[in-house]
Design a protein around this motif. Sequence first.
Motif, PDB file in Angstrom:
ATOM      1  N   VAL A   1      26.669  45.937  39.549  1.00 17.82           N
ATOM      2  CA  VAL A   1      27.632  46.133  40.629  1.00 17.82           C
ATOM      3  C   VAL A   1      28.378  47.441  40.396  1.00 17.82           C
ATOM      4  CG1 VAL A   1      29.378  44.746  39.418  1.00 17.82           C
ATOM      5  CG2 VAL A   1      29.580  45.119  41.886  1.00 17.82           C
ATOM      6  N   PHE A   2      28.573  48.198  41.482  1.00 21.59           N
ATOM      7  CA  PHE A   2      29.291  49.466  41.464  1.00 21.59           C
ATOM      8  C   PHE A   2      30.472  49.370  42.420  1.00 21.59           C
ATOM      9  CE2 PHE A   2      25.024  50.363  40.132  1.00 21.59           C
ATOM     10  CZ  PHE A   2      25.123  51.383  39.198  1.00 21.59           C
ATOM     11  N   VAL A   3      31.633  49.897  41.993  1.00 18.17           N
ATOM     12  CA  VAL A   3      32.821  49.956  42.852  1.00 18.17           C
ATOM     13  C   VAL A   3      33.225  51.417  42.959  1.00 18.17           C
ATOM     14  CG1 VAL A   3      35.208  49.253  43.154  1.00 18.17           C
ATOM     15  CG2 VAL A   3      33.553  47.656  42.169  1.00 18.17           C
ATOM     16  N   ASN A   4      33.173  51.927  44.197  1.00 17.64           N
ATOM     17  CA  ASN A   4      33.477  53.341  44.461  1.00 17.64           C
ATOM     18  C   ASN A   4      32.618  54.268  43.599  1.00 17.64           C
ATOM     19  OD1 ASN A   4      35.522  52.515  46.261  1.00 17.64           O
ATOM     20  ND2 ASN A   4      37.019  52.396  44.608  1.00 17.64           N
ATOM     21  N   GLY A   5      31.352  53.866  43.426  1.00 19.70           N
ATOM     22  CA  GLY A   5      30.395  54.692  42.702  1.00 19.70           C
ATOM     23  C   GLY A   5      30.404  54.532  41.198  1.00 19.70           C
ATOM     24  N   LYS A   6      31.298  53.737  40.625  1.00 18.64           N
ATOM     25  CA  LYS A   6      31.370  53.543  39.175  1.00 18.64           C
ATOM     26  C   LYS A   6      30.896  52.146  38.817  1.00 18.64           C
ATOM     27  CE  LYS A   6      35.257  56.721  38.454  1.00 18.64           C
ATOM     28  NZ  LYS A   6      36.635  56.867  37.900  1.00 18.64           N
ATOM     29  N   THR A   7      30.044  52.060  37.795  1.00 16.68           N
ATOM     30  CA  THR A   7      29.509  50.761  37.400  1.00 16.68           C
ATOM     31  C   THR A   7      30.604  49.885  36.795  1.00 16.68           C
ATOM     32  OG1 THR A   7      27.865  49.647  36.022  1.00 16.68           O
ATOM     33  CG2 THR A   7      28.817  51.669  35.143  1.00 16.68           C
ATOM     34  N   ARG A   8      30.532  48.579  37.109  1.00 14.06           N
ATOM     35  CA  ARG A   8      31.488  47.611  36.576  1.00 14.06           C
ATOM     36  C   ARG A   8      30.793  46.488  35.804  1.00 14.06           C
ATOM     37  NH1 ARG A   8      36.621  48.292  38.896  1.00 14.06           N
ATOM     38  NH2 ARG A   8      37.221  46.810  37.287  1.00 14.06           N
ATOM     39  N   GLY A   9      29.499  46.659  35.528  1.00 11.91           N
ATOM     40  CA  GLY A   9      28.783  45.672  34.733  1.00 11.91           C
ATOM     41  C   GLY A   9      27.708  44.966  35.530  1.00 11.91           C
ATOM     42  N   LYS A  10      27.022  44.036  34.839  1.00 12.07           N
ATOM     43  CA  LYS A  10      25.945  43.265  35.449  1.00 12.07           C
ATOM     44  C   LYS A  10      26.448  41.881  35.848  1.00 12.07           C
ATOM     45  CE  LYS A  10      22.048  45.600  33.244  1.00 12.07           C
ATOM     46  NZ  LYS A  10      20.802  45.440  32.459  1.00 12.07           N
ATOM     47  N   LEU A  11      25.966  41.415  37.007  1.00 11.48           N
ATOM     48  CA  LEU A  11      26.382  40.119  37.522  1.00 11.48           C
ATOM     49  C   LEU A  11      25.577  39.008  36.843  1.00 11.48           C
ATOM     50  CD1 LEU A  11      26.602  41.108  41.284  1.00 11.48           C
ATOM     51  CD2 LEU A  11      28.495  40.846  39.686  1.00 11.48           C
TER      52      LEU A  11
ATOM     53  N   ASP B   1      42.986  48.117  43.122  1.00 13.39           N
ATOM     54  CA  ASP B   1      44.224  48.501  43.790  1.00 13.39           C
ATOM     55  C   ASP B   1      44.137  48.168  45.281  1.00 13.39           C
ATOM     56  OD1 ASP B   1      45.416  49.566  41.474  1.00 13.39           O
ATOM     57  OD2 ASP B   1      44.276  51.432  41.707  1.00 13.39           O
ATOM     58  N   PRO B   2      45.266  47.935  45.942  1.00 13.41           N
ATOM     59  CA  PRO B   2      45.232  47.641  47.384  1.00 13.41           C
ATOM     60  C   PRO B   2      44.570  48.779  48.165  1.00 13.41           C
ATOM     61  CG  PRO B   2      47.391  47.124  46.460  1.00 13.41           C
ATOM     62  CD  PRO B   2      46.634  47.840  45.388  1.00 13.41           C
ATOM     63  N   GLY B   3      43.783  48.406  49.159  1.00 17.02           N
ATOM     64  CA  GLY B   3      43.088  49.386  49.981  1.00 17.02           C
ATOM     65  C   GLY B   3      41.628  49.017  50.138  1.00 17.02           C
ATOM     66  N   SER B   4      40.823  49.940  50.688  1.00 15.23           N
ATOM     67  CA  SER B   4      39.402  49.698  50.914  1.00 15.23           C
ATOM     68  C   SER B   4      38.584  50.266  49.756  1.00 15.23           C
ATOM     69  CB  SER B   4      38.956  50.332  52.230  1.00 15.23           C
ATOM     70  OG  SER B   4      39.157  51.733  52.205  1.00 15.23           O
ATOM     71  N   HIS B   5      37.504  49.555  49.419  1.00 11.42           N
ATOM     72  CA  HIS B   5      36.659  49.936  48.297  1.00 11.42           C
ATOM     73  C   HIS B   5      35.192  49.722  48.671  1.00 11.42           C
ATOM     74  CE1 HIS B   5      40.162  50.007  45.539  1.00 11.42           C
ATOM     75  NE2 HIS B   5      40.575  48.956  46.241  1.00 11.42           N
ATOM     76  N   GLU B   6      34.333  50.655  48.250  1.00 13.55           N
ATOM     77  CA  GLU B   6      32.892  50.504  48.436  1.00 13.55           C
ATOM     78  C   GLU B   6      32.325  49.674  47.288  1.00 13.55           C
ATOM     79  OE1 GLU B   6      30.938  54.210  48.772  1.00 13.55           O
ATOM     80  OE2 GLU B   6      31.801  54.720  50.719  1.00 13.55           O
ATOM     81  N   VAL B   7      31.694  48.571  47.641  1.00  9.15           N
ATOM     82  CA  VAL B   7      31.097  47.672  46.654  1.00  9.15           C
ATOM     83  C   VAL B   7      29.594  47.661  46.891  1.00  9.15           C
ATOM     84  CG1 VAL B   7      31.065  45.351  45.696  1.00  9.15           C
ATOM     85  CG2 VAL B   7      33.188  46.275  46.632  1.00  9.15           C
TER      86      VAL B   7
END
Length: 361
Positions: free
Chosen positions: A128-138, A147-153
């Motif tokens: 999984v990537f959030v705003n183009g940065k990896t956050r690990g494997k599901l 943070d509050p706001g819109s994010h690309e997942v």
Amino acid sequence: MAVSGALLCTLPASAAARSPDQSDRQWAAELSQQAEVALRQGRWEIAAARYHEAWEFFRDPWFQCNLGGVYLEMGKPAEAAQSLSACLRLLKPANQKFARPKIERDLKEARSKVGALRVDVNVPDAEVFVNGKTRGKLPLEDPLFLDPGSHEVEVKAPGYVSDLRIAVLSAGTSMSIQMRLDPMRVEVAPPVSERPPIEPKALKVESAPPKPLPTPPAITKEPVTATIPERVAEPARAPVRTATIVTGFGLGVAGAVVGTAGVMAASATGNEAKEMYRALAEGPAKCTPAAPGLCKDAEDKTDTARMLMGVGVAGFAMSAVHGALIVYELLRPDSQGRKVAASLSVQPAHDGGALKVTGSF
């Protein structure tokens, strides 16, 4: 804990080079000490970097606990909530009694300023990537704090078409996204037209006549004599030495006395340290990672107990070594290869205050 002015002025912005003989755990402990020095200087960015590096080398939950507190001081609630959530999940039950209330308060404070996102997907081990940065494997063990706001997942996996969503979060809210990866279509090019077969050509091979085998050498039946060198006698061993046995006995007794005293003193000092930790945990002044100075006396007691235990172990080791030396001297043969009849008697001296050692060797 006091820090010298020289250390405050010379802390580097990047970690020092790792020694080749350091284990991952030792290197992580050194990075953690550098982070504590940076905290006392108010250099939050360096402290966060050191705790993060220490976590990469050795997965101690306290690194995540301290990292969460640093991020909270830096005004980064999303990173603080991520570290504090991992801290509570990994912290051992024995450490949660005094540390859990403060960590939960800090997590609640950070959680009120960010949103929590859980991502599920139909393919295991998808990344999984959030705003183009990896956050690990599901699947992830903790939610993603953003943070509050819109994010690309976006979710990716080899052989599948990636799935991209937009998640809009508010402070203090939570949401879950069910994502789906479909297999990637494979287009295969048509085969290349076949070439006409190549007719094989006959090959003419000329064979040479075989060469005659060489005549084997004649075998004789004459006897063969060999000279065997005489065996060299082993050097005679030195006789049993009375001075060695008496000296070894004395040093062995001294080592046993030192070992017993060191272990008893270490046990008593260790109990005092435990009582100090218990008093700090139950009293108004808590012994927590956010206030390391309160633990100085208890830490000093613990260090003293470890030092005394080392003295005790060294004393017992010295006693064992000299006991082995006495046995060796008693059992080895004399210069003629015979066992030496040896006897040893230990009794209190008639005038008191000492031991009398007598015997024949």
